[in-house]
Design a protein around this motif. Structure first.
Motif, PDB file in Angstrom:
ATOM      1  N   GLN A 147       3.395   5.876  -2.974  1.00 17.32           N
ATOM      2  CA  GLN A 147       4.638   6.536  -3.373  1.00 17.32           C
ATOM      3  C   GLN A 147       4.745   6.624  -4.895  1.00 17.32           C
ATOM      4  N   LEU A 148       4.446   5.518  -5.572  1.00 23.81           N
ATOM      5  CA  LEU A 148       4.514   5.510  -7.037  1.00 23.81           C
ATOM      6  C   LEU A 148       3.491   6.454  -7.651  1.00 23.81           C
ATOM      7  N   LYS A 149       2.283   6.421  -7.129  1.00 25.16           N
ATOM      8  CA  LYS A 149       1.229   7.284  -7.663  1.00 25.16           C
ATOM      9  C   LYS A 149       1.598   8.755  -7.500  1.00 25.16           C
ATOM     10  N   ALA A 150       2.135   9.113  -6.346  1.00 26.12           N
ATOM     11  CA  ALA A 150       2.552  10.495  -6.107  1.00 26.12           C
ATOM     12  C   ALA A 150       3.645  10.911  -7.084  1.00 26.12           C
ATOM     13  N   LYS A 151       4.573  10.014  -7.357  1.00 27.64           N
ATOM     14  CA  LYS A 151       5.656  10.320  -8.292  1.00 27.64           C
ATOM     15  C   LYS A 151       5.119  10.492  -9.718  1.00 27.64           C
ATOM     16  N   ILE A 152       4.112   9.690 -10.077  1.00 27.72           N
ATOM     17  CA  ILE A 152       3.518   9.811 -11.412  1.00 27.72           C
ATOM     18  C   ILE A 152       2.800  11.143 -11.549  1.00 27.72           C
ATOM     19  N   GLU A 205       0.837  -1.206   0.000  1.00 28.58           N
ATOM     20  CA  GLU A 205       0.000   0.000   0.000  1.00 28.58           C
ATOM     21  C   GLU A 205       0.869   1.252   0.000  1.00 28.58           C
ATOM     22  N   LYS A 206       1.903   1.264   0.842  1.00 28.93           N
ATOM     23  CA  LYS A 206       2.805   2.408   0.905  1.00 28.93           C
ATOM     24  C   LYS A 206       3.505   2.618  -0.437  1.00 28.93           C
ATOM     25  N   GLU A 238       2.949  -5.610  -6.948  1.00 27.18           N
ATOM     26  CA  GLU A 238       1.566  -5.465  -6.503  1.00 27.18           C
ATOM     27  C   GLU A 238       1.095  -4.031  -6.699  1.00 27.18           C
ATOM     28  N   ALA A 239       1.957  -3.076  -6.377  1.00 26.22           N
ATOM     29  CA  ALA A 239       1.614  -1.659  -6.552  1.00 26.22           C
ATOM     30  C   ALA A 239       1.470  -1.314  -8.028  1.00 26.22           C
ATOM     31  N   ILE A 240       2.380  -1.820  -8.854  1.00 27.91           N
ATOM     32  CA  ILE A 240       2.321  -1.562 -10.287  1.00 27.91           C
ATOM     33  C   ILE A 240       1.044  -2.146 -10.891  1.00 27.91           C
ATOM     34  N   PHE A 241       0.693  -3.358 -10.480  1.00 27.12           N
ATOM     35  CA  PHE A 241      -0.533  -3.989 -10.989  1.00 27.12           C
ATOM     36  C   PHE A 241      -1.759  -3.152 -10.623  1.00 27.12           C
ATOM     37  N   ARG A 242      -1.803  -2.652  -9.408  1.00 26.28           N
ATOM     38  CA  ARG A 242      -2.927  -1.813  -8.988  1.00 26.28           C
ATOM     39  C   ARG A 242      -2.989  -0.535  -9.823  1.00 26.28           C
ATOM     40  N   LEU A 243      -1.852   0.065 -10.081  1.00 23.24           N
ATOM     41  CA  LEU A 243      -1.804   1.283 -10.888  1.00 23.24           C
ATOM     42  C   LEU A 243      -2.184   1.009 -12.340  1.00 23.24           C
ATOM     43  N   MET A 244      -1.908  -0.181 -12.808  1.00 22.04           N
ATOM     44  CA  MET A 244      -2.323  -0.563 -14.159  1.00 22.04           C
ATOM     45  C   MET A 244      -3.847  -0.694 -14.237  1.00 22.04           C
ATOM     46  N   SER A 254      13.455   1.232  -1.780  1.00 20.56           N
ATOM     47  CA  SER A 254      13.930   0.262  -0.785  1.00 20.56           C
ATOM     48  C   SER A 254      12.876  -0.802  -0.491  1.00 20.56           C
ATOM     49  N   VAL A 255      12.357  -1.390  -1.568  1.00 21.26           N
ATOM     50  CA  VAL A 255      11.355  -2.454  -1.431  1.00 21.26           C
ATOM     51  C   VAL A 255      11.764  -3.638  -2.310  1.00 21.26           C
TER      52      VAL A 255
END
Length: 203
Positions: A10-15, A5-6, A42-48, A34-35
């Motif tokens: 983080q990725l969404k904010a950067k996008i 989730e974190k 999992e985060a990338i799949f959700r953003l997709m 640092s993951v």
């Protein structure tokens, strides 16, 4: 909040801030955030699934840019959805909360503080969504607002927030005065002007 989730936030904010564009490099992102690969994927799949990242022909994943066509699609429905939000939220609104947002806009103008104006911008939209008590509408408009924030951070001139904030003052004033028709007119004007400002940024 778990690691996946974190990482997603983080990725969404950067996008949205246009700090992450083009091809997605899992190796680089793992090091930067640092993951491990599992929460990152999992985060990338959700953003997709949400429409922020898309696959390309060579099997890499790309950040989905906001296009002129998408802007047109957004603004074909944005005014109607925002008027719907107003109608749903009207009886749930606390005018004092909107007065506080209005005060923040005034302070931003007085101090020439654009950060304060941007915060007030976000708070106004978020308050209306919170008051409408409709999860589907909230999800739809939240995505639209985030996509438009992505565009603004990339293309918009600083003076656009000044014009937008002046329009937000009129929306707040109408809500505080409990004049729903005046509020509808202020929202319609703001959405139309927002489209013109965003459209001109592509020229």
């Amino acid at each position: 909040m778990n690691i996946s989730e974190k990482t997603y936030h983080q990725l969404k904010a950067k996008i949205i801030a246009n700090e992450l564009v083009g091809a997605v490099s899992e190796n680089e992102l793992c090091q930067e955030l640092s993951v491990s690969r599992t929460p990152l994927r999992e985060a990338i799949f959700r953003l997709m699934t949400e429409g922020w990242i898309e696959p390309s022909k060579n099997k890499t994943k790309m950040i989905k840019p906001i296009t002129l066509s998408e802007i047109r699609d957004i603004f074909q429905i944005r005014k109607d959805i925002e008027i719907m939000v107003l109608n749903l939220s009207w009886d749930n609104q606390n005018p004092q909360l909107y007065a506080a947002i209005r005060d923040k806009i005034e302070a931003g103008f007085s101090d020439k503080n654009q950060t304060l104006l941007v915060e007030a911008d976000n708070e106004l939209h978020e308050q209306l969504l919170s008051d409408c008590h409709n999860a589907i509408v909230t999800k739809t408009l939240s995505f639209i607002y985030d996509r438009l924030r992505m565009l603004r951070s990339d293309k918009m001139k600083n003076d656009s927030i000044i014009d937008s904030s002046a329009e937000h003052l009129k929306i707040c004033d109408a809500i505080i005065a409990r004049n729903i028709e005046q509020t509808r007119e202020a929202i319609a004007l703001h959405v139309g002007n927002s489209y013109n400002r965003l459209f001109s940024s592509f020229k």
